[in-house]
Design a protein around this motif. Structure first.
Motif, mmCIF file in Angstrom:
data_model
loop_
_atom_site.group_PDB
_atom_site.id
_atom_site.type_symbol
_atom_site.label_atom_id
_atom_site.label_comp_id
_atom_site.label_asym_id
_atom_site.label_seq_id
_atom_site.Cartn_x
_atom_site.Cartn_y
_atom_site.Cartn_z
ATOM 1 N N CYS A 169 2.808 -13.894 2.258
ATOM 2 C CA CYS A 169 2.102 -12.776 1.486
ATOM 3 C C CYS A 169 3.028 -11.580 1.404
ATOM 4 O O CYS A 169 4.064 -11.302 2.209
ATOM 5 C CB CYS A 169 0.820 -12.528 2.110
ATOM 6 S SG CYS A 169 0.678 -12.213 3.881
ATOM 7 N N GLY A 170 2.628 -10.616 0.687
ATOM 8 C CA GLY A 170 3.359 -9.022 0.693
ATOM 9 C C GLY A 170 2.560 -8.566 2.297
ATOM 10 O O GLY A 170 1.865 -8.981 2.849
ATOM 11 N N HIS A 178 7.773 -5.420 8.750
ATOM 12 C CA HIS A 178 6.203 -6.053 8.600
ATOM 13 C C HIS A 178 5.160 -5.295 9.252
ATOM 14 O O HIS A 178 5.409 -5.651 10.590
ATOM 15 C CB HIS A 178 6.269 -7.783 8.590
ATOM 16 C CG HIS A 178 7.252 -8.705 7.885
ATOM 17 N ND1 HIS A 178 8.310 -8.830 8.303
ATOM 18 C CD2 HIS A 178 7.384 -8.692 6.453
ATOM 19 C CE1 HIS A 178 9.104 -9.452 7.168
ATOM 20 N NE2 HIS A 178 8.533 -9.416 6.101
ATOM 21 N N HIS A 185 -1.591 -12.622 -2.405
ATOM 22 C CA HIS A 185 -1.345 -12.729 -3.956
ATOM 23 C C HIS A 185 -2.610 -13.673 -4.380
ATOM 24 O O HIS A 185 -2.191 -14.065 -5.609
ATOM 25 C CB HIS A 185 -0.051 -13.307 -4.147
ATOM 26 C CG HIS A 185 0.997 -12.641 -3.582
ATOM 27 N ND1 HIS A 185 1.742 -12.990 -2.370
ATOM 28 C CD2 HIS A 185 1.425 -11.292 -3.763
ATOM 29 C CE1 HIS A 185 2.693 -12.097 -2.077
ATOM 30 N NE2 HIS A 185 2.480 -10.918 -2.898
ATOM 31 N N THR A 202 4.494 -4.367 0.321
ATOM 32 C CA THR A 202 5.367 -4.890 -0.785
ATOM 33 C C THR A 202 4.313 -5.672 -1.508
ATOM 34 O O THR A 202 3.171 -5.972 -1.224
ATOM 35 C CB THR A 202 6.210 -5.829 -0.024
ATOM 36 O OG1 THR A 202 5.446 -6.813 0.470
ATOM 37 C CG2 THR A 202 7.145 -4.943 0.967
ATOM 38 N N ILE A 203 4.527 -6.206 -2.613
ATOM 39 C CA ILE A 203 3.878 -6.998 -3.544
ATOM 40 C C ILE A 203 5.004 -8.196 -3.816
ATOM 41 O O ILE A 203 6.230 -7.763 -4.408
ATOM 42 C CB ILE A 203 3.055 -6.721 -4.634
ATOM 43 C CG1 ILE A 203 1.968 -5.526 -4.346
ATOM 44 C CG2 ILE A 203 2.466 -7.923 -5.525
ATOM 45 C CD1 ILE A 203 1.193 -4.996 -5.591
ATOM 46 N N GLU A 204 4.759 -9.526 -3.545
ATOM 47 C CA GLU A 204 5.905 -10.218 -3.539
ATOM 48 C C GLU A 204 5.470 -11.840 -3.917
ATOM 49 O O GLU A 204 5.689 -12.496 -3.243
ATOM 50 C CB GLU A 204 6.796 -10.529 -2.615
ATOM 51 C CG GLU A 204 5.982 -10.459 -1.182
ATOM 52 C CD GLU A 204 6.903 -10.444 -0.064
ATOM 53 O OE1 GLU A 204 7.976 -11.140 0.272
ATOM 54 O OE2 GLU A 204 6.862 -9.264 0.944
ATOM 55 N N GLU A 235 9.769 -9.259 -5.958
ATOM 56 C CA GLU A 235 9.220 -8.260 -5.019
ATOM 57 C C GLU A 235 9.594 -6.907 -5.141
ATOM 58 O O GLU A 235 10.822 -6.439 -5.415
ATOM 59 C CB GLU A 235 9.711 -8.738 -3.335
ATOM 60 C CG GLU A 235 9.247 -7.776 -2.228
ATOM 61 C CD GLU A 235 9.842 -8.224 -1.060
ATOM 62 O OE1 GLU A 235 10.772 -9.044 -0.760
ATOM 63 O OE2 GLU A 235 8.947 -7.819 -0.034
ATOM 64 N N THR A 237 8.882 -2.696 -3.130
ATOM 65 C CA THR A 237 8.127 -1.897 -2.216
ATOM 66 C C THR A 237 7.575 -0.797 -2.905
ATOM 67 O O THR A 237 8.228 0.107 -3.803
ATOM 68 C CB THR A 237 9.272 -1.416 -1.160
ATOM 69 O OG1 THR A 237 9.696 -2.515 -0.488
ATOM 70 C CG2 THR A 237 8.537 -0.254 -0.135
#
Ligand code: MF3
Ligand code: CO
Ligand code: CO
Length: 256
Positions: A169-170, A178, A185, A202-204, A235, A237
């Motif tokens: 996950c992000g 982290h 997601h 983050t979204i990734e 991804e 940030t």
């Protein structure tokens, strides 16, 4: 007990420096992604640029024992691929994931690259993953929830008959690579943590062309699709602003 570090405007500016540097590595490496080059060579080029030009630290190197400075995830590798002496060939798709530490702050971003001309399937899974990231980012504002982000991504990906990886996950990011919160997601609207100005994460999304299931290789890092079908990931940030979102790893003139 989760602890979410809200960043001050000055801290977000420091994270933007790290974020822009990480993005500049992706820009630099692009021309080197060619048939015949090894992922190990790409790692060396990125490492030297990060250390010698950016005067930054490649965050993956020695992170929990990770042996290289970048992650290279080719074809059915979902994430955390270790650069090595495997040569890229035309038609391969590859995620390159760059995280730098500058002045104690992390910037984390990744994108997909095509080696030579992409196949229809390679292009498709990379495109769905990209649109999933954009959709997730567009959901971010104070008052939205993590579930809103996950739901937006999951809905888009599944409407395309692809699947969302669940095991990775992000994440919150800042002085730590982290930190809380976990950014899933997939999810339900209105569920989970409410976003607040000053959060950075983050979204990734990792998107599979087949089933979502993963397998960890014996090197304890490389994550592959169980069905060996293609996977893609993008991804950024992000920082939550007073009225929306600030993409810290987007360079001027670049798409999202
Ligand atoms: N950059 C990855 C992420 O997006 C993490 C890589 S961990 C490493 O979170 F050790 F493999 F580098
Ligand atoms: Co990340
Ligand atoms: Co990353």
């Amino acid at each position: 007990m989760s602890s979410i570090h809200i960043k001050t405007p000055d801290e977000i500016e420091a994270m933007r420096v790290a974020g822009q540097q990480a993005a500049s590595v992706l820009r630099l490496i692009r021309e080197h992604v060619q048939p015949g080059v090894t992922t190990g060579e790409l790692d060396r080029i990125c490492h030297e640029y990060i250390v010698d030009e950016l005067k930054a630290v490649p965050a993956p190197l020695n992170y929990r024992g990770f042996p290289k400075s970048i992650c290279t995830s080719v074809n059915h590798v979902i994430c955390h691929g270790i650069p090595g002496d495997k040569k890229l060939k035309a038609g391969d798709i590859m995620n390159i994931d760059i995280t730098v530490i500058q002045d104690g702050w992390h910037g984390d971003t990744s994108k997909m690259f095509f080696v030579g001309e992409p196949t229809i399937k390679g292009k498709r899974v990379a495109d769905v993953a990209y649109r999933a990231l954009v959709k997730g980012i567009e959901t971010v504002r104070p008052g939205a929830t993590l579930g809103d982000i996950g739901h937006a991504i999951q809905t888009l990906v599944e409407a395309e008959r692809c699947s969302v990886v669940r095991e990775y996950c992000g994440h919150g990011i800042g002085r730590n690579f982290h930190e809380d919160p976990q950014v899933l997601h997939y999810g339900q609207p209105g569920q989970g943590l409410e976003l607040k100005e000053g959060m950075t994460f983050t979204i990734e999304p990792m998107v599979n062309l087949g089933k979502p299931h993963t397998r960890l290789l014996p090197d304890d890092w490389t994550v592959i699709t169980r069905d060996r079908r293609l996977s893609a990931q993008w991804e950024h940030t992000l920082a939550v602003t007073a009225d929306g979102v600030d993409i810290l790893t987007r360079l001027p003139g670049d798409d999202i």
